[in-house]
Design a protein around this motif. Structure first.
Motif: not given
Length: 312
Positions: A289, A291, A293-294, A298
């Motif tokens: 990922f 970031s 946050d991403a 998920q």
């Protein structure tokens, strides 16, 4: 269940009433193996004989051709526990070594199965071979049965409605491809690995997803890297879990793969305890990922999907 770990340890007096024996490698104890062992158990009950599984502590190829030996689906202990769960009287699990490999097929049947275990009925799968250089097959077993007074029975392959022919090699292929659903259908239960819970890098805890990490020697064949829904079993109690297999491609892409379980609605300290991880569904592969946050988004989605699939 009586456990016997060598041919020399077999006491004929223990089998004075006779025995019904199933012989095979029984790696993974799949539906085909279960059919053989269940047939043997019911036959033993009907005749008043003892029900006996005769198998090997190690895969024969680990001695004969180590370079071609497949990875075992289960540890010795896992197989013994699974066999015991079928309600058998005894399991003979011997080391396949030079001494055992040198026993001629006829001598194995006459001296060991009949002479020591007092066999009255012997069952095996159609693909199983026994004796020196694998010379023994179903045809020889039937001929020896007629000669030495036992019933010889050879069972055909078991087929799964979706997967077709069931075999240890097909289960292994499914696991190494991450298809735990197919592997589970062929074994009749979720595939499982087991080990001690060890300290990890605490990164999951920092992200709000504390995981229990298996370390040291892990029993059973770990499926392909990915994220799964399943259960973490602690002291015989099953807890729903989102499971990660692999390194962390976002933070540590070069690490060795490991098994981590985020146990839903659970907060106890598990370090040093034995945990079994059962895989029910494959959610996704491992991805990197861009970031933090991403990644968290998920992981939240993985937990939601896990709850939906497991009904919790």
């Amino acid at each position: 269940m009586q456990i016997i770990d060598s041919v020399d340890a077999i006491q004929r007096a223990d089998f004075a009433a006779g025995s019904c024996i199933a012989i095979g490698k029984f790696d993974g104890l799949h539906l085909g193996h279960q059919a053989i062992l269940e047939r043997m158990r019911t036959t033993a009950e009907e005749s008043g004989a003892r029900s006996v599984a005769f198998t090997f502590a190690n895969h024969p190829l680990s001695f004969l051709r180590p370079d071609a030996c497949p990875r075992p689906l289960m540890s010795r202990e896992q197989r013994i526990e699974a066999i015991a769960g079928l309600g058998l009287d005894a399991c003979v699990m011997v080391e396949f070594n030079a001494d055992f490999a040198s026993i001629p097929a006829e001598d194995f049947v006459v001296d060991v199965l009949v002479g020591k275990l007092n066999a009255k009925h012997i069952i095996m799968g159609a693909d199983f071979r026994f004796g020196h250089r694998g010379a023994g097959d179903g045809e020889l077993l039937r001929a020896l049965g007629a000669k030495h007074g036992f019933v010889a029975e050879v069972l055909d392959w078991v087929e799964d409605d979706e997967e077709g022919q069931v075999s240890s090699s097909r289960i292994r292929e499914a696991l190494l491809a991450g298809d735990v659903e197919a592997a589970g259908r062929m074994t009749g239960r979720p595939v499982a690995v087991r080990g001690e819970v060890v300290h990890g890098d605490a990164r999951g805890r920092e992200l709000g997803f504390p995981t229990a990490n298996l370390g040291g020697h892990v029993e059973g064949l770990v499926p392909a890297d990915g994220v799964y829904a399943g259960w973490a079993v602690l002291d015989g109690v099953s807890h729903p879990a989102a499971i990660s297999v692999g390194n962390n491609p976002t933070f540590t892409p070069n690490e060795v793969s490991r098994v981590e379980a985020f146990i839903l609605d659970f907060a106890d300290d598990l370090y040093g305890q034995t945990m079994e991880v059962r895989f029910a569904h494959h959610l996704r592969g491992m991805v990197r990922f861009d970031s933090l946050d991403a990644l968290i988004v998920q992981m939240d989605a993985d937990v939601v999907e896990t709850r939906a699939l497991l009904g919790c």
